[in-house]
Motif scaffolding. Structure first.
Motif, PDB file in Angstrom:
ATOM      1  N   GLU A 209     -42.365  66.453  79.414  1.00 40.43           N
ATOM      2  CA  GLU A 209     -41.780  65.166  79.783  1.00 40.43           C
ATOM      3  C   GLU A 209     -41.101  65.193  81.160  1.00 40.43           C
ATOM      4  N   TRP A 210     -40.915  66.342  81.736  1.00 40.28           N
ATOM      5  CA  TRP A 210     -40.223  66.460  83.020  1.00 40.28           C
ATOM      6  C   TRP A 210     -41.145  66.079  84.169  1.00 40.28           C
ATOM      7  N   VAL A 211     -40.603  65.351  85.136  1.00 42.18           N
ATOM      8  CA  VAL A 211     -41.345  64.915  86.316  1.00 42.18           C
ATOM      9  C   VAL A 211     -40.616  65.428  87.554  1.00 42.18           C
ATOM     10  N   ASP A 212     -41.371  66.047  88.464  1.00 34.22           N
ATOM     11  CA  ASP A 212     -40.799  66.508  89.734  1.00 34.22           C
ATOM     12  C   ASP A 212     -40.704  65.301  90.659  1.00 34.22           C
ATOM     13  N   CYS A 213     -39.500  64.956  91.072  1.00 36.76           N
ATOM     14  CA  CYS A 213     -39.300  63.735  91.869  1.00 36.76           C
ATOM     15  C   CYS A 213     -40.057  63.783  93.195  1.00 36.76           C
ATOM     16  N   ALA A 214     -40.054  64.901  93.885  1.00 38.82           N
ATOM     17  CA  ALA A 214     -40.748  65.000  95.175  1.00 38.82           C
ATOM     18  C   ALA A 214     -42.256  64.882  94.995  1.00 38.82           C
ATOM     19  N   GLU A 215     -42.807  65.513  93.977  1.00 46.31           N
ATOM     20  CA  GLU A 215     -44.254  65.478  93.746  1.00 46.31           C
ATOM     21  C   GLU A 215     -44.731  64.107  93.267  1.00 46.31           C
ATOM     22  N   SER A 216     -43.840  63.369  92.624  1.00 44.57           N
ATOM     23  CA  SER A 216     -44.242  62.066  92.082  1.00 44.57           C
ATOM     24  C   SER A 216     -44.188  60.947  93.120  1.00 44.57           C
TER      25      SER A 216
END
Length: 162
Positions: free
Chosen positions: A114-121
């Motif tokens: 469920e975790w999303v990398d803010c920079a990659e997204s």
């Protein structure tokens, strides 16, 4: 006058032997001195060849202060209002975060997927002041599944969720 006394010892009779014995002692001493020098030079050469490369070692501690969410969190919804597409929030800390990950989940403790990398997204980290940083993060989470927001941030390196 004779060099030999009657009834006495001839003083000059063994003179050659004494000189010879004296030469033997001198030669032995010289040989011992040279041998000691050779041994000392060999020992020095042996120890001089045993070099150890310079190294560094140590231990230490550092304070882990963490980040605080200082402003209200805002969400961006899709046109139909059924999916959350982004989150914006402000973190306060001593240093700008190098990596931030967020999870929007139904449970209080999100699972690794469920975790999303803010920079990659496509999100970003913007410095507002020396100690406050606005973070935006893009993702797609159905409305019913986004009850809990979890944030992980670090000032050096990257956030690793296992």
């Amino acid at each position: 006058m004779s060099a030999i006394k009657e009834g006495g010892n001839d003083v000059f009779k063994n003179i050659g032997r004494r000189r010879f014995a004296s030469r033997k002692r001198k030669a032995a001493a010289l040989l011992a001195f040279v041998l000691a020098g050779v041994i000392a030079a060999g020992a020095y050469a042996f120890t001089a060849s045993n070099e150890i490369k310079e190294q560094a070692a140590g231990a230490g501690t550092v304070e882990v202060t963490g980040y605080k969410n200082t402003k209200d969190v805002s969400y961006t919804w899709n046109g139909a209002g059924t999916e959350m597409e982004a989150v914006n929030f402000v973190l306060e800390g001593k240093e700008k975060p190098s990596d931030v990950k967020v999870a929007l989940s139904e449970a209080a403790e999100p699972v690794a997927g469920e975790w999303v990398d803010c920079a990659e997204s496509g999100g970003k980290i913007t410095e507002l002041t020396a100690t406050t940083f606005e973070v935006s993060c893009d993702f797609k989470v159905p409305n019913a599944e986004g009850d809990h927001l979890s944030v992980a941030a670090v000032s050096e390196g990257e956030v690793i969720i296992q």
